[in-house]
Design a protein around this motif. Sequence first.
Motif, mmCIF file in Angstrom:
data_model
loop_
_atom_site.group_PDB
_atom_site.id
_atom_site.type_symbol
_atom_site.label_atom_id
_atom_site.label_comp_id
_atom_site.label_asym_id
_atom_site.label_seq_id
_atom_site.Cartn_x
_atom_site.Cartn_y
_atom_site.Cartn_z
ATOM 1 N N PHE A 237 13.267 17.801 6.860
ATOM 2 C CA PHE A 237 12.428 16.624 6.656
ATOM 3 C C PHE A 237 11.345 16.949 5.645
ATOM 4 C CE2 PHE A 237 8.439 14.392 7.623
ATOM 5 C CZ PHE A 237 8.840 13.102 7.314
ATOM 6 N N LEU A 238 11.174 16.072 4.666
ATOM 7 C CA LEU A 238 10.107 16.179 3.674
ATOM 8 C C LEU A 238 9.405 14.842 3.594
ATOM 9 C CD1 LEU A 238 8.798 17.992 1.441
ATOM 10 C CD2 LEU A 238 10.366 16.874 -0.168
ATOM 11 N N GLU B 96 0.851 -1.170 0.000
ATOM 12 C CA GLU B 96 0.000 0.000 0.000
ATOM 13 C C GLU B 96 0.871 1.197 0.000
ATOM 14 O OE1 GLU B 96 -3.139 1.026 -0.159
ATOM 15 O OE2 GLU B 96 -3.309 -0.977 -0.694
ATOM 16 N N GLU B 97 0.554 2.239 -0.783
ATOM 17 C CA GLU B 97 1.516 3.285 -0.804
ATOM 18 C C GLU B 97 1.384 4.230 0.352
ATOM 19 O OE1 GLU B 97 -0.986 4.453 -4.287
ATOM 20 O OE2 GLU B 97 -0.657 2.596 -3.308
ATOM 21 N N ALA B 98 2.047 3.843 1.422
ATOM 22 C CA ALA B 98 2.264 4.798 2.489
ATOM 23 C C ALA B 98 3.162 5.862 1.930
ATOM 24 C CB ALA B 98 2.936 4.122 3.665
ATOM 25 N N ALA B 99 3.982 5.520 0.955
ATOM 26 C CA ALA B 99 4.778 6.513 0.255
ATOM 27 C C ALA B 99 4.606 6.271 -1.228
ATOM 28 C CB ALA B 99 6.246 6.362 0.625
ATOM 29 N N GLU B 100 4.143 7.273 -1.973
ATOM 30 C CA GLU B 100 3.959 7.095 -3.403
ATOM 31 C C GLU B 100 5.227 7.419 -4.170
ATOM 32 O OE1 GLU B 100 0.558 8.941 -4.970
ATOM 33 O OE2 GLU B 100 -0.804 7.846 -3.688
ATOM 34 N N ALA B 101 6.134 8.189 -3.555
ATOM 35 C CA ALA B 101 7.419 8.426 -4.189
ATOM 36 C C ALA B 101 8.272 7.180 -4.055
ATOM 37 C CB ALA B 101 8.106 9.608 -3.518
ATOM 38 N N PRO B 102 9.181 6.937 -5.029
ATOM 39 C CA PRO B 102 10.035 5.752 -4.925
ATOM 40 C C PRO B 102 10.859 5.788 -3.657
ATOM 41 C CG PRO B 102 10.207 6.757 -7.105
ATOM 42 C CD PRO B 102 9.407 7.689 -6.249
ATOM 43 N N PRO B 103 10.827 4.710 -2.851
ATOM 44 C CA PRO B 103 11.552 4.699 -1.606
ATOM 45 C C PRO B 103 13.051 4.608 -1.816
ATOM 46 C CG PRO B 103 10.476 2.603 -1.972
ATOM 47 C CD PRO B 103 10.045 3.504 -3.076
ATOM 48 N N GLU B 104 13.801 4.994 -0.779
ATOM 49 C CA GLU B 104 15.246 4.913 -0.834
ATOM 50 C C GLU B 104 15.681 3.477 -0.578
ATOM 51 O OE1 GLU B 104 16.333 7.541 2.258
ATOM 52 O OE2 GLU B 104 15.563 9.314 1.239
ATOM 53 N N ASN B 105 16.980 3.221 -0.817
ATOM 54 C CA ASN B 105 17.578 1.919 -0.526
ATOM 55 C C ASN B 105 16.832 0.785 -1.215
ATOM 56 O OD1 ASN B 105 19.432 3.109 1.194
ATOM 57 N ND2 ASN B 105 18.037 2.967 2.941
ATOM 58 N N GLY B 106 16.656 0.912 -2.524
ATOM 59 C CA GLY B 106 15.947 -0.150 -3.236
ATOM 60 C C GLY B 106 14.459 0.056 -3.110
ATOM 61 N N SER B 107 13.734 -0.931 -2.578
ATOM 62 C CA SER B 107 12.281 -0.825 -2.506
ATOM 63 C C SER B 107 11.821 -0.176 -1.232
ATOM 64 C CB SER B 107 11.667 -2.226 -2.584
ATOM 65 O OG SER B 107 11.870 -2.879 -1.375
ATOM 66 N N ALA C 75 5.462 20.149 9.382
ATOM 67 C CA ALA C 75 6.593 19.274 9.676
ATOM 68 C C ALA C 75 7.389 19.765 10.883
ATOM 69 C CB ALA C 75 7.497 19.168 8.452
ATOM 70 N N ASP C 76 7.442 21.075 11.091
ATOM 71 C CA ASP C 76 8.173 21.606 12.249
ATOM 72 C C ASP C 76 7.593 21.082 13.554
ATOM 73 O OD1 ASP C 76 9.853 22.989 10.620
ATOM 74 O OD2 ASP C 76 8.911 24.952 10.914
ATOM 75 N N ASP C 77 6.273 20.926 13.601
ATOM 76 C CA ASP C 77 5.637 20.411 14.815
ATOM 77 C C ASP C 77 5.865 18.910 14.975
ATOM 78 O OD1 ASP C 77 4.646 22.848 15.757
ATOM 79 O OD2 ASP C 77 2.913 22.747 14.424
ATOM 80 N N TRP C 78 5.942 18.186 13.854
ATOM 81 C CA TRP C 78 6.265 16.758 13.947
ATOM 82 C C TRP C 78 7.690 16.596 14.485
ATOM 83 C CZ3 TRP C 78 4.849 16.094 8.097
ATOM 84 C CH2 TRP C 78 3.496 16.372 7.913
ATOM 85 N N ILE C 79 8.586 17.467 14.030
ATOM 86 C CA ILE C 79 9.968 17.428 14.513
ATOM 87 C C ILE C 79 10.005 17.704 16.020
ATOM 88 C CG2 ILE C 79 12.209 18.610 14.398
ATOM 89 C CD1 ILE C 79 11.656 18.966 11.355
ATOM 90 N N ARG C 80 9.168 18.634 16.461
ATOM 91 C CA ARG C 80 9.118 18.952 17.891
ATOM 92 C C ARG C 80 8.692 17.719 18.702
ATOM 93 N NH1 ARG C 80 5.595 24.075 19.044
ATOM 94 N NH2 ARG C 80 6.891 24.690 17.255
ATOM 95 N N LEU D 155 4.281 10.253 11.597
ATOM 96 C CA LEU D 155 3.559 11.428 12.116
ATOM 97 C C LEU D 155 2.858 12.195 11.000
ATOM 98 C CD1 LEU D 155 6.129 12.706 14.763
ATOM 99 C CD2 LEU D 155 3.809 11.885 15.235
ATOM 100 N N SER D 156 3.377 12.123 9.778
ATOM 101 C CA SER D 156 2.725 12.820 8.663
ATOM 102 C C SER D 156 1.374 12.189 8.320
ATOM 103 C CB SER D 156 3.639 12.827 7.435
ATOM 104 O OG SER D 156 3.771 11.538 6.863
ATOM 105 N N PHE D 157 1.123 10.982 8.824
ATOM 106 C CA PHE D 157 -0.202 10.364 8.713
ATOM 107 C C PHE D 157 -1.001 10.524 10.004
ATOM 108 C CE2 PHE D 157 2.041 8.171 5.337
ATOM 109 C CZ PHE D 157 1.083 8.055 4.346
#
Length: 408
Positions: free
Chosen positions: A398-399, A3-14, A378-383, A337-339
Amino acid sequence: MAEEAAEAPPENGSGCDSGTGGLERGVAPIKPQYLTTKEQFHEFLEAKGQEKPCRETELDIRGKLYLAPLTTCGNLPFRRICKRFGADVTCGEMAVCTNLLQGQMSEWALLKRHQCEDVFGVQLEGAFPDTMTKCAELLNRTVEVDFVDINVGCPIDLVYKKGGGCALMNRLAKFQQIVRGMNQVLDVPLTVKIRTGVQERVNLAHRLLPELRDWGVALVTLHGRSREQRYTKLADWQYIEQCVKAASPMPLFGNGDILSFEDANRAMQTGVAGVMIARGALLKPWLFTEIKEQRHWDISSSERLDILRDFTSYGLEHWGSDTQGVEKTRRFLLQWLSFLCRYVPVGLLERLPQRINERPPYYLGRDYLETLMASQKADDWIRISEMLLGPVPPNFTFLPKHKANAYK
């Protein structure tokens, strides 16, 4: 897909779960072995068929709650959280078969299983019968799993344009060879995850399901959207209900838009064998408890912070407690946290239940922490991460990987 929790291609392979778990049972990186002709492929299958002992092809998970294989967010620490709240079946993040065959440690880390995962599978992505079959044969020798799932739902261009993921729904000859080849070499059941189709108004699943049943697939999960739709429209549970009959007697699990016990109850009324939960688990992992206890849980901000604290503890255990492990744990926490910020506390809702594709308006929580957890910044997630893991390094940015197109 995963399920695409991330729709952008993930890092480190898949995926990004590149922890220290690595290769199971001391397997060294191997050189890929490719079957270059159809004749070699069929000779390989014939030889494997002669070697194969009898095996159990059933996967008895009817009525179970199945946590989707979530790219990026479905890492081992997150799965441990979901198991605590009642997830019955878990699956590792999508792993690319060519990366596994090349011995990439980051890819093998995606297959690591925690001891609490009593019913656990791994999900493979690939486009060609030879590599998928060789990868299945390798996994059969090296990892302890209860099933292997083929990803035929991934919509991202990086996978689709190479003929994998959703593209296999339109490549039936290759798809059949992949299924039959993997089935020959596996000692565990083979499952498949698909979408309704590729194009929005052209449903393919109902025609494909009888084929999958005849090819020897033990169970199929159907995500009630096409590749084109992504998350821009609600999942089509009426179509999933039609597909239950097309799949019978093979079990069909349904997936899409489950965020409450009412949603799960309606889903089960379609006749599916069970439900897979994806984004709903990211917004509130205690959803599994709510479904099993048939209630809405007005969870407090302090209870939610305790869940995050447990996640960071599991993360440091999994990825390491050195500087690198701390920052890896932090980045996976921030992705989650972005979800989590989309969750609206039960006690603040004007009507129950919250719908998954409704963007919550800005609101003040019942305390400072509840308000902070609702922030879309994102600043609040970082906090929040700094409350659990200490200050971020200098020049930290963080993006989030996912694209929130669910609300177009």
